[in-house]
Design a protein around this motif. Structure first.
Motif, PDB file in Angstrom:
ATOM      1  N   ALA A 356     -21.966  55.153  43.927  1.00 60.41           N
ATOM      2  CA  ALA A 356     -21.403  55.199  42.719  1.00 60.41           C
ATOM      3  C   ALA A 356     -20.324  53.716  42.568  1.00 60.41           C
ATOM      4  O   ALA A 356     -20.192  53.357  43.822  1.00 60.41           O
ATOM      5  CB  ALA A 356     -20.587  56.513  42.611  1.00 60.41           C
ATOM      6  N   ALA A 357     -19.798  53.395  41.554  1.00 59.91           N
ATOM      7  CA  ALA A 357     -18.977  52.326  41.125  1.00 59.91           C
ATOM      8  C   ALA A 357     -17.746  52.708  42.305  1.00 59.91           C
ATOM      9  O   ALA A 357     -17.246  53.715  42.162  1.00 59.91           O
ATOM     10  CB  ALA A 357     -18.543  52.295  39.735  1.00 59.91           C
ATOM     11  N   GLY A 358     -17.319  51.517  43.093  1.00 57.26           N
ATOM     12  CA  GLY A 358     -16.252  51.531  43.791  1.00 57.26           C
ATOM     13  C   GLY A 358     -16.313  52.398  45.172  1.00 57.26           C
ATOM     14  O   GLY A 358     -15.367  52.378  45.717  1.00 57.26           O
ATOM     15  N   THR A 359     -17.288  52.689  45.639  1.00 57.57           N
ATOM     16  CA  THR A 359     -17.610  53.334  46.679  1.00 57.57           C
ATOM     17  C   THR A 359     -18.071  52.606  47.847  1.00 57.57           C
ATOM     18  O   THR A 359     -18.138  51.362  47.592  1.00 57.57           O
ATOM     19  CB  THR A 359     -18.769  54.399  46.579  1.00 57.57           C
ATOM     20  N   VAL A 360     -17.622  53.167  49.170  1.00 54.20           N
ATOM     21  CA  VAL A 360     -17.915  52.039  50.237  1.00 54.20           C
ATOM     22  C   VAL A 360     -19.043  52.886  51.250  1.00 54.20           C
ATOM     23  O   VAL A 360     -19.197  54.058  51.288  1.00 54.20           O
ATOM     24  CB  VAL A 360     -16.669  52.211  51.219  1.00 54.20           C
TER      25      VAL A 360
END
Length: 557
Positions: A356-360
């Motif tokens: 997902a957007a912005g995940t690590v």
């Protein structure tokens, strides 16, 4: 330029006469008269029979036009036929295109509707409507336009149209009698100006700044709307004229030339694309539109800009046509530059799921997942270090909704699109940013009966050291120890016998939150010890030493 200057101050009647036989046949209206330009073989009796209630009307035509011999008419001669002597019947306009919310007399418009005389049409912001008259004349109403149909009839014998439309605000783009059969009467009125026409293509606009007309093909006659106004001024193709608020009719001026468009892709994948063009000298802005027909009567997008580029969005699938006109200081829109392109929206882009957007994510590779698309035979995944995908690091083909790609640590973007059975792609999904970090250190343990020694491989990225946690539960809500270490090992007080969980992460510079994820929790069992007289450990019951751990008293699972 001399001819344009000569035309400027002439009445429409004189200008039409000067054009000769090219304007023969039905030639529109002037005031209360229908104008007919004589063709070879015409006589007053045949014309009366074609247009008037009775063939005996030739006598009226002879007197009205001062004709000496009713059977000898010179081709090119202009005859006036009183509109009041031409029998008419009610006409209708067909709605051929609607894009967005638009109404007629308060009711929603839809394609296929028939509109009668006295209809009042309103297009909201972002909506357009195209009307078609019985002679195939098309009237396109851009967003923010209100018009009233003052007259909508046809000549009973010839089928020519008799149409008067008042523009209260906004604009009307017209393509009048495109099949070349001529027109009975077609006029566009604004609060300040009346524009009458023979078969042509032109635009009329009205707003708080005044009224304007721009002629693209053919010719029009323009006069002031007030009673007692002088005869019409003739405006030829390539010229525009206006009535500024509180002023009189301006002189016709040459329209600005068409801009030079930068080529668009033959096929645009997705509903958005950027259009650009070369600047036009004298332009203060540009008018941009996209239509689904080459005649540019069915608009799906409109916009204005002061720049030489604009973003087109919300475009439908199919063959489309871009048009750009330069706008001068008098707000007259010039000749349009146009070009075709196609938009492809299917098969649609999948919904992206993971990452997902912005995940690590952690490790040497990333696993990508997306939702299934029924119309897709396969998928294409792309990963790049920049959001514009100027340099794609990886491109993968996948039959299922998952793919794994090995990547270096860093910031990345990914996107995916569907391919149909023929391998033709649809649009890309939006780019999704994520970060890939190295896998966290994995701990090992030793238990000497007095303390737990936890160690892990050294990591050059751990410039702020490490953080070690020991807890009674896998969720690390019942913490036993939470300790920092500058080195890759730590000694913790030995807890009572039982089951515990341990994990390690690289620490952040502030010493609190880890800079990366903790390692996966490892379950350990601490066994109970008794000691003999020499201090050696004695096994108790189920607390047997784990031979795999060489008598450490710790089981790792």
């Amino acid at each position: 330029m001399r001819r344009a200057a000569a035309v400027t101050g002439m009445a429409l009647a004189v200008w039409l006469a000067a054009t000769g036989p090219a304007q023969a046949g039905p030639a529109g209206a002037e005031g209360a008269d229908f104008i007919y330009v004589v063709e070879p073989g015409d006589n007053l009796s045949s014309l009366a029979g074609r247009y008037m209630a009775s063939a005996d009307g030739w006598r009226l035509l002879q007197a009205r036009n001062g004709v000496a011999d009713p059977y000898r008419l010179a081709p090119g001669t202009r005859l006036r036929i009183p509109l009041g002597q031409i029998p008419e019947q009610p006409g209708a306009a067909r709605v051929v295109f609607v894009n967005g919310p638009a109404q007629a007399d308060g009711e929603p418009l839809h394609a296929g509707m028939a509109l009668r005389e006295a209809a009042r049409i309103v297009t909201a912001a972002g909506s357009t409507v195209t009307l078609e008259l019985p002679d195939r004349t098309r009237v396109t109403l851009p967003p923010g336009t209100t018009v009233a149909v003052r007259r909508l009839r046809t000549f009973r014998k010839s089928g020519l149209t008799d149409t008067v439309i008042r523009i209260e605000r906004g604009q009307a783009d017209t393509r009048v009698a495109p099949e070349g059969g001529g027109v009975g009467r077609f006029e566009l009125h604004t609060p300040m100006m009346v524009t009458g026409v023979r078969g042509t293509r032109y635009r009329v606009a009205a707003d708080a700044a005044g009224s304007r007309s721009e002629v693209l093909e053919g010719q029009v006659g323009v006069s002031l709307a007030r009673a007692g106004a002088a005869s019409a001024t003739a405006v030829p193709a390539g010229y525009g004229i206006g009535v500024p608020a509180g002023a009189g009719l301006s002189r016709p001026v040459a329209l600005l030339p068409a801009p030079q468009l930068q080529p668009l892709p033959d096929t645009v994948l997705g509903p958005a694309v950027d259009a650009a063009w070369q600047p036009v000298q004298g332009a203060v802005g540009y008018r941009v539109s996209v239509a689904r027909d080459v005649a540019h009567t069915e608009l799906v997008w409109t916009g204005d800009t002061a720049d030489t580029h604009i973003g087109l969005d919300g475009l439908p699938e199919g063959s489309l046509y871009l048009a750009v006109s330069a706008v001068d200081a008098q707000r007259l829109a010039g000749k349009p530059a146009s070009g075709p392109f196609a938009v492809r929206l299917n098969p649609p882009a999948p919904f992206t799921l993971q990452p997902a957007a912005g995940t690590v994510r952690y490790g040497e590779s990333a696993t990508f997942e997306w939702a299934a698309v029924g119309a897709a035979a396969s998928y294409e995944l792309a990963v790049s270090a920049d959001a514009g995908f100027a340099a794609t690091a990886a491109t993968l083909q996948a039959r299922s909704e998952q793919a794994v790609q090995k990547l270096a640590p860093g910031a990345w973007f990914w996107r995916v699109r569907s391919l149909d059975a023929g391998g033709r792609p649809g649009p890309w999904s939006a780019a999704v940013p994520f970060t890939l970090e190295p896998a966290p250190p994995v701990p090992t343990l030793q238990d000497d009966g007095d303390s737990l020694r936890i160690g892990w491989p050294a990591d050059a990225r751990a410039t702020a050291g490490y953080r070690v946690q020991l807890a009674e539960d896998a969720g690390f809500t019942r913490m036993v120890a939470d300790q920092r270490s500058a080195d890759n090992e730590v000694a913790l007080p030995r807890p009572p016998a039982g089951t515990y969980y341990v994990r390690v992460a690289r620490a952040a510079a502030d010493g609190h939150e880890p800079a990366a994820a903790f390692s996966a929790p490892q379950r350990i069992t601490i066994v109970a010890y008794l000691r003999d007289g020499q201090g050696g450990a004695i096994r108790l019951g189920d607390g047997a030493r784990d031979e795999g751990n060489h008598g450490t008293g710790v089981r790792i699972r």
